[in-house]
Design an enzyme around this catalytic site. Structure first.
Site, short mmCIF file in Angstrom:
data_model
loop_
_atom_site.label_atom_id
_atom_site.label_comp_id
_atom_site.label_asym_id
_atom_site.label_seq_id
_atom_site.Cartn_x
_atom_site.Cartn_y
_atom_site.Cartn_z
CB ALA A 38 1.63 -17.27 39.79
CG HIS A 40 5.47 -14.97 34.25
ND1 HIS A 40 5.37 -14.11 33.18
CD2 HIS A 40 4.41 -15.81 34.16
CE1 HIS A 40 4.31 -14.42 32.47
NE2 HIS A 40 3.70 -15.44 33.05
N GLY A 42 6.73 -11.72 32.19
CA GLY A 42 5.70 -11.30 31.23
C GLY A 42 4.72 -10.34 31.88
CG HIS A 43 2.12 -11.63 35.07
ND1 HIS A 43 2.60 -12.86 35.42
CD2 HIS A 43 0.84 -11.82 34.67
CE1 HIS A 43 1.66 -13.77 35.25
NE2 HIS A 43 0.58 -13.18 34.79
CE LYS A 155 1.76 -18.23 27.13
NZ LYS A 155 0.51 -18.49 27.86
#
Ligand code: PAF
Length: 286
Positions: A38, A40, A42-43, A155
């Site tokens: 999944a 986004h 950030g990844h 995070k």
């Protein structure tokens, strides 16, 4: 073995090992980014940092059942492998490792890695067993891939601290690197869970990061961490959050209460907005 310019996908540990050996035989360095998919922005920031850090990049996509508690819905976790593969291909990632649950946890699997101390408070207290699942699967992924460097998002700061401790304790020959949190313009940390927020909650969500920054600045200015955290929790609730699990100032590496002995500190929080649980953290700058 073929080596194409596009992303390859492997599902077996033996195929992952063969690909990494092929690279090693050519003298190439390898970075790994473990994920649960999944993906986004950030990844993708982690993957871009990995591409800077090494010649070849492996991203694992595995929704790890052992890090979900009995009340957490594993079946609802988003799975979008084709979209993930497309995103990874688009930024030049070399290999996606997407094993099945049976490949990772074959019949008779009986080992759990439990990291004492650092994994016990905060998220560890709210989600019993969570970090055992994380430490075990990350140790397996690192052993399967054997990267020079593995990258994780800041995070999940406590997760990063647990993984660092585990890698050091087990003498894993890998550098564990944290990558700064990617934030929206209003400070909200990117997370797959942000997709569950309504338009109103999305605006309210920024209060969490604001509150943490206020605590960090107050601690730096010499104010009492307890009072600052207490006030921050009240602010977050006033902004519309339903519940604050914790807002605390901790030693950045051990997660023990900060004792003012000059060691780096971190403000960490988890709070619920409606039914969506958000976590975040900020550094207490020296
Ligand atoms: O941060 C995550 O996505 C997961 O906890 C990790 C590190 C991939 C282990 O399953």
């Amino acid at each position: 073995m073929t080596q194409t310019d596009t992303l390859d996908i492997v599902r077996k540990v033996a195929d992952l090992r063969a690909r990494v050996k092929y690279w090693r035989d050519q003298g190439l360095s390898v970075a790994m980014v473990p994920t649960m998919g999944a993906l986004h922005d950030g990844h993708l920031t982690l993957v871009r940092a990995a591409l800077e850090a090494a010649d070849r990049v492996v991203v694992s996509v595995f929704v790890n059942p052992t890090q979900f508690g009995p009340t957490e819905d594993l079946s609802r976790y988003p799975r979008q492998e084709a979209t993930d593969a497309e995103a990874l291909d688009g930024i030049g990632c070399h290999l996606m490792f997407a094993p099945t649950v049976e490949e990772m946890y074959p019949d008779g699997f009986a080992t759990t890695i439990s990291v004492k101390g650092v994994s016990e408070p905060l998220e560890g207290a709210c989600r019993p067993g969570h970090f055992d699942g994380v430490a075990t699967v990350v140790a397996k992924l690192l052993s399967q891939c054997g990267p020079d460097v593995a990258l994780f998002g800041e995070k999940d700061w406590q997760q990063l601290a647990v993984i660092r401790r585990m890698a050091r304790d087990l003498d894993l020959p890998v550098e564990i690197r944290g990558v700064p949190t990617v934030r929206e313009a209003d400070g909200l940390a990117l997370s797959s869970r942000n997709a569950y927020l309504s338009a109103e909650q999305r605006v309210q969500a920024a209060a969490l990061h604001r509150a943490l920054v206020t605590v960090a600045e107050g601690v730096k200015a010499g104010q009492s961490p307890e009072e600052l955290c207490h006030r921050a929790a009240a602010e977050v609730l006033a902004a519309g959050f339903a519940h604050v699990d914790y807002i605390e100032v901790r030693d950045a590496a051990t997660m023990a209460p900060l004792t003012g002995n000059g060691r780096p500190g971190r403000v960490l929080a988890a709070a619920k907005l409606g039914t969506t649980r958000l976590i975040d953290n900020v550094a207490i700058e020296e």
